[in-house]
Scaffold this motif. Structure first.
Motif, PDB file in Angstrom:
ATOM      1  N   CYS A 215       1.902  17.564  36.486  1.00 27.19           N
ATOM      2  CA  CYS A 215       2.565  16.593  35.611  1.00 27.19           C
ATOM      3  C   CYS A 215       3.190  17.281  34.404  1.00 27.19           C
ATOM      4  CB  CYS A 215       1.565  15.552  35.118  1.00 27.19           C
ATOM      5  SG  CYS A 215       1.029  14.392  36.361  1.00 27.19           S
ATOM      6  N   VAL A 216       2.469  18.237  33.827  1.00 24.45           N
ATOM      7  CA  VAL A 216       2.975  18.973  32.671  1.00 24.45           C
ATOM      8  C   VAL A 216       4.222  19.762  33.049  1.00 24.45           C
ATOM      9  CG1 VAL A 216       2.495  20.931  31.145  1.00 24.45           C
ATOM     10  CG2 VAL A 216       0.807  19.106  31.405  1.00 24.45           C
ATOM     11  N   VAL A 217       4.170  20.455  34.171  1.00 27.50           N
ATOM     12  CA  VAL A 217       5.319  21.259  34.613  1.00 27.50           C
ATOM     13  C   VAL A 217       6.522  20.360  34.870  1.00 27.50           C
ATOM     14  CG1 VAL A 217       6.189  22.850  36.366  1.00 27.50           C
ATOM     15  CG2 VAL A 217       3.817  23.029  35.588  1.00 27.50           C
ATOM     16  N   ASP A 218       6.283  19.230  35.542  1.00 32.10           N
ATOM     17  CA  ASP A 218       7.385  18.302  35.817  1.00 32.10           C
ATOM     18  C   ASP A 218       8.000  17.782  34.521  1.00 32.10           C
ATOM     19  OD1 ASP A 218       7.032  18.591  38.527  1.00 32.10           O
ATOM     20  OD2 ASP A 218       5.793  16.794  38.749  1.00 32.10           O
ATOM     21  N   TYR A 219       7.165  17.500  33.541  1.00 33.31           N
ATOM     22  CA  TYR A 219       7.691  16.998  32.267  1.00 33.31           C
ATOM     23  C   TYR A 219       8.477  18.080  31.525  1.00 33.31           C
ATOM     24  CZ  TYR A 219       8.076  15.232  27.538  1.00 33.31           C
ATOM     25  OH  TYR A 219       8.595  14.836  26.329  1.00 33.31           O
ATOM     26  N   LEU A 220       7.960  19.294  31.502  1.00 36.07           N
ATOM     27  CA  LEU A 220       8.606  20.373  30.760  1.00 36.07           C
ATOM     28  C   LEU A 220      10.025  20.634  31.245  1.00 36.07           C
ATOM     29  CD1 LEU A 220       5.680  22.955  30.407  1.00 36.07           C
ATOM     30  CD2 LEU A 220       6.674  21.522  28.604  1.00 36.07           C
ATOM     31  N   PHE A 221      10.245  20.452  32.541  1.00 34.10           N
ATOM     32  CA  PHE A 221      11.560  20.795  33.084  1.00 34.10           C
ATOM     33  C   PHE A 221      12.341  19.603  33.628  1.00 34.10           C
ATOM     34  CE2 PHE A 221       8.925  24.599  33.349  1.00 34.10           C
ATOM     35  CZ  PHE A 221       9.693  25.456  32.570  1.00 34.10           C
ATOM     36  N   GLY A 222      11.745  18.417  33.600  1.00 32.47           N
ATOM     37  CA  GLY A 222      12.472  17.261  34.107  1.00 32.47           C
ATOM     38  C   GLY A 222      12.353  16.013  33.262  1.00 32.47           C
ATOM     39  N   GLY A 223      11.520  16.056  32.219  1.00 25.44           N
ATOM     40  CA  GLY A 223      11.338  14.887  31.379  1.00 25.44           C
ATOM     41  C   GLY A 223      10.401  13.866  32.007  1.00 25.44           C
ATOM     42  N   THR A 224      10.189  12.755  31.303  1.00 20.81           N
ATOM     43  CA  THR A 224       9.244  11.732  31.754  1.00 20.81           C
ATOM     44  C   THR A 224       9.615  11.158  33.118  1.00 20.81           C
ATOM     45  OG1 THR A 224       8.912  11.130  29.424  1.00 20.81           O
ATOM     46  CG2 THR A 224       8.088   9.595  31.078  1.00 20.81           C
ATOM     47  N   ALA A 225      10.911  11.028  33.375  1.00 18.45           N
ATOM     48  CA  ALA A 225      11.356  10.433  34.646  1.00 18.45           C
ATOM     49  C   ALA A 225      10.909  11.253  35.850  1.00 18.45           C
ATOM     50  CB  ALA A 225      12.875  10.286  34.640  1.00 18.45           C
ATOM     51  N   ALA A 226      10.646  12.546  35.648  1.00 18.44           N
ATOM     52  CA  ALA A 226      10.273  13.427  36.764  1.00 18.44           C
ATOM     53  C   ALA A 226       8.774  13.400  37.045  1.00 18.44           C
ATOM     54  CB  ALA A 226      10.716  14.858  36.472  1.00 18.44           C
ATOM     55  N   VAL A 227       8.004  12.742  36.186  1.00 14.54           N
ATOM     56  CA  VAL A 227       6.547  12.784  36.290  1.00 14.54           C
ATOM     57  C   VAL A 227       6.020  11.654  37.165  1.00 14.54           C
ATOM     58  CG1 VAL A 227       4.372  12.703  35.012  1.00 14.54           C
ATOM     59  CG2 VAL A 227       6.372  13.833  34.009  1.00 14.54           C
ATOM     60  N   LYS A 228       5.181  11.997  38.116  1.00 13.29           N
ATOM     61  CA  LYS A 228       4.498  11.022  38.960  1.00 13.29           C
ATOM     62  C   LYS A 228       3.000  11.217  38.756  1.00 13.29           C
ATOM     63  CE  LYS A 228       8.473   9.855  40.721  1.00 13.29           C
ATOM     64  NZ  LYS A 228       9.137   8.621  40.261  1.00 13.29           N
ATOM     65  N   ALA A 229       2.475  10.628  37.699  1.00 15.86           N
ATOM     66  CA  ALA A 229       1.070  10.831  37.349  1.00 15.86           C
ATOM     67  C   ALA A 229       0.155   9.968  38.216  1.00 15.86           C
ATOM     68  CB  ALA A 229       0.846  10.507  35.874  1.00 15.86           C
ATOM     69  N   CYS A 230      -0.991  10.522  38.557  1.00 17.79           N
ATOM     70  CA  CYS A 230      -1.988   9.762  39.308  1.00 17.79           C
ATOM     71  C   CYS A 230      -3.347   9.928  38.620  1.00 17.79           C
ATOM     72  CB  CYS A 230      -2.051  10.227  40.762  1.00 17.79           C
ATOM     73  SG  CYS A 230      -2.587  11.928  40.965  1.00 17.79           S
ATOM     74  N   ILE A 231      -4.334   9.215  39.095  1.00 20.90           N
ATOM     75  CA  ILE A 231      -5.636   9.198  38.435  1.00 20.90           C
ATOM     76  C   ILE A 231      -6.228  10.601  38.322  1.00 20.90           C
ATOM     77  CG2 ILE A 231      -8.034   8.415  38.643  1.00 20.90           C
ATOM     78  CD1 ILE A 231      -7.000   5.851  39.900  1.00 20.90           C
ATOM     79  N   ASP A 232      -6.162  11.372  39.398  1.00 23.97           N
ATOM     80  CA  ASP A 232      -6.811  12.684  39.406  1.00 23.97           C
ATOM     81  C   ASP A 232      -6.128  13.699  38.501  1.00 23.97           C
ATOM     82  OD1 ASP A 232      -8.756  11.763  41.131  1.00 23.97           O
ATOM     83  OD2 ASP A 232      -7.637  12.312  42.935  1.00 23.97           O
ATOM     84  N   ASP A 233      -4.962  13.365  37.962  1.00 25.60           N
ATOM     85  CA  ASP A 233      -4.299  14.257  37.000  1.00 25.60           C
ATOM     86  C   ASP A 233      -4.899  14.118  35.599  1.00 25.60           C
ATOM     87  OD1 ASP A 233      -2.380  15.351  38.777  1.00 25.60           O
ATOM     88  OD2 ASP A 233      -1.154  13.539  38.589  1.00 25.60           O
ATOM     89  N   ILE A 234      -5.642  13.063  35.360  1.00 27.61           N
ATOM     90  CA  ILE A 234      -6.201  12.799  34.033  1.00 27.61           C
ATOM     91  C   ILE A 234      -7.341  13.769  33.746  1.00 27.61           C
ATOM     92  CG2 ILE A 234      -7.377  11.081  32.603  1.00 27.61           C
ATOM     93  CD1 ILE A 234      -5.968   8.918  34.259  1.00 27.61           C
ATOM     94  N   PRO A 235      -7.315  14.469  32.621  1.00 29.59           N
ATOM     95  CA  PRO A 235      -8.364  15.447  32.328  1.00 29.59           C
ATOM     96  C   PRO A 235      -9.712  14.834  31.988  1.00 29.59           C
ATOM     97  CG  PRO A 235      -6.815  15.300  30.489  1.00 29.59           C
ATOM     98  CD  PRO A 235      -6.239  14.488  31.605  1.00 29.59           C
ATOM     99  N   ASP A 236      -9.745  13.583  31.546  1.00 31.40           N
ATOM    100  CA  ASP A 236     -10.989  12.907  31.189  1.00 31.40           C
ATOM    101  C   ASP A 236     -11.591  12.272  32.449  1.00 31.40           C
ATOM    102  OD1 ASP A 236     -12.967  11.081  30.302  1.00 31.40           O
ATOM    103  OD2 ASP A 236     -11.973  10.856  28.368  1.00 31.40           O
ATOM    104  N   LYS A 237     -12.657  12.863  32.961  1.00 29.78           N
ATOM    105  CA  LYS A 237     -13.232  12.411  34.231  1.00 29.78           C
ATOM    106  C   LYS A 237     -13.883  11.033  34.120  1.00 29.78           C
ATOM    107  CE  LYS A 237     -11.542  15.652  36.321  1.00 29.78           C
ATOM    108  NZ  LYS A 237     -10.308  15.301  37.078  1.00 29.78           N
ATOM    109  N   GLU A 238     -14.355  10.689  32.937  1.00 27.98           N
ATOM    110  CA  GLU A 238     -14.934   9.356  32.752  1.00 27.98           C
ATOM    111  C   GLU A 238     -13.861   8.286  32.909  1.00 27.98           C
ATOM    112  OE1 GLU A 238     -17.363   6.802  29.342  1.00 27.98           O
ATOM    113  OE2 GLU A 238     -17.147   8.983  29.153  1.00 27.98           O
ATOM    114  N   VAL A 239     -12.690   8.547  32.361  1.00 26.89           N
ATOM    115  CA  VAL A 239     -11.564   7.623  32.518  1.00 26.89           C
ATOM    116  C   VAL A 239     -11.160   7.557  33.987  1.00 26.89           C
ATOM    117  CG1 VAL A 239      -9.128   7.230  31.975  1.00 26.89           C
ATOM    118  CG2 VAL A 239     -10.718   7.901  30.161  1.00 26.89           C
ATOM    119  N   CYS A 240     -11.158   8.702  34.659  1.00 24.36           N
ATOM    120  CA  CYS A 240     -10.814   8.726  36.098  1.00 24.36           C
ATOM    121  C   CYS A 240     -11.728   7.801  36.890  1.00 24.36           C
ATOM    122  CB  CYS A 240     -10.929  10.152  36.648  1.00 24.36           C
ATOM    123  SG  CYS A 240      -9.645  11.281  36.091  1.00 24.36           S
TER     124      CYS A 240
END
Length: 342
Positions: A215-240
């Protein structure tokens, strides 16, 4: 491109990782219609002229043939390159870019402690000019840098490892990290410096940052529109875990009860402020994706934008945009695709 598979493969490597689609029509002569002026495209032009001719006098068989050929134009065959060919092409792109932007006659000299790579690199940042060849000395070790210490500093991943582990600026699994929101580090320019150090490493023979999440790489080179975030991308495992529970809700009542519960009070920090009664089961996936996007991007957007500002050094963001295959340098698998060249 009107080429056989072997010629197409060679051309694809020569054109430095651009991905094209190829249509193969047996017996059709002529050159690539994308070729520049002055090159023959007669075969292709003749073919187009045939398609442009009125079809009212075609027999049924001819019409079927034309339809089949037209359909073949819609079929795209993507060539997958072997890792070694991708590595050679990436190496050439980086080496050519380095030759254009880095002076071999001018140098930046720094002295660092092996046990304090990140701290010393930050302290000496003003002495580092990404457009000059880096010269490194390790404190307490004799000798002038003739390339060896620099190779250690960059190629043995000392710098990238220091950014990953010593800076305390990233969070998440080892190969899927996102920046921590840190206003003090922001004001000190730490995240901007991370971007510059990444360019420094890649442009002078070092590795890429293989610790960022996709997600970070996609944002750095493509902006928010390029990001397809999912639950497992979240660093906080409790939130996951909580979002997986939300994802398993199967009725409006179950979904709304969860959103109203104390365990989901964090949703307000994520910008999900509407009453739970206005959210139904059809909104569930969009809701989960929005919360994931918050944790992966929006919560650290200022930090990400500073990293990207650093990556602009030496025109590196533009280079990544021009050659998308360079994205592999930001993935854990890139260790197999990079070669030292400096």
């Amino acid at each position: 491109m009107w080429l056989d598979a072997r010629e197409a493969l060679k051309l694809k490597v020569k054109e430095d990782c651009h991905t094209y689609s190829y249509v193969f029509i047996p017996g059709l002569k002529g050159k690539n219609p994308r070729d520049g002026e002055g090159q023959s495209t007669s075969g292709y032009q003749n073919y187009l002229s045939l398609l442009d001719e009125p079809s009212s006098d075609l027999s049924e068989d001819d019409a079927d043939l034309q339809a089949a050929i037209s359909a073949s134009l819609q079929h795209k065959t993507t060539l997958t390159l072997p890792d070694e060919l991708v590595a050679e092409s990436i190496e050439k792109i980086l080496k050519d870019h380095s030759t254009k932007h880095i002076s071999s006659d001018l140098s930046s000299q720094i002295t660092v402690r092996r046990t304090h790579i990140w701290e010393d690199s930050l302290r000496l940042f003003r002495r580092i000019d990404a457009s000059k060849t880096l010269r490194v000395t390790f404190l307490g070790e004799a000798g002038v840098d003739d390339g060896g210490p620099r190779r250690e500093y960059l190629r043995l991943r000392l710098l990238m490892s220091a950014i990953n582990n010593q800076g305390h600026l990233l969070t998440g699994p080892p190969s899927s990290k996102v920046p921590l929101h840190n206003t003090l580090a922001l004001s000190n320019g730490c995240f901007y410096k991370i971007g510059v150090f990444i360019v420094l490493s890649l442009s002078q023979g070092g590795p890429g940052p293989t610790f960022f999440s996709s997600c970070v790489v996609d944002y750095l080179f493509g902006g928010t529109a390029a990001v397809k975030a999912c639950i497992d991308d979240i660093p906080d495992k409790e939130v996951c875990e909580k979002l997986h529970k939300l994802e398993s809700a199967s009725t409006n009542e179950e979904l709304q009860d969860l959103l109203n519960s104390e365990q989901f009070s964090f949703r307000f920090d994520c910008g999900v402020c509407q009453p739970a009664s206005s959210i139904n089961i059809n909104d569930k996936q969009h809701l989960v994706s929005s919360i994931a996007l918050h944790y992966c991007i929006y919560a650290c957007k200022a930090e990400l934008d500073e990293i990207r500002r650093g990556l602009v050094s030496l025109g590196f963001v533009g280079l990544m945009t021009q050659y998308p295959c360079l994205m592999s340098l930001f993935k854990a698998s890139s260790q197999k695709l990079t070669k030292a060249y400096s």
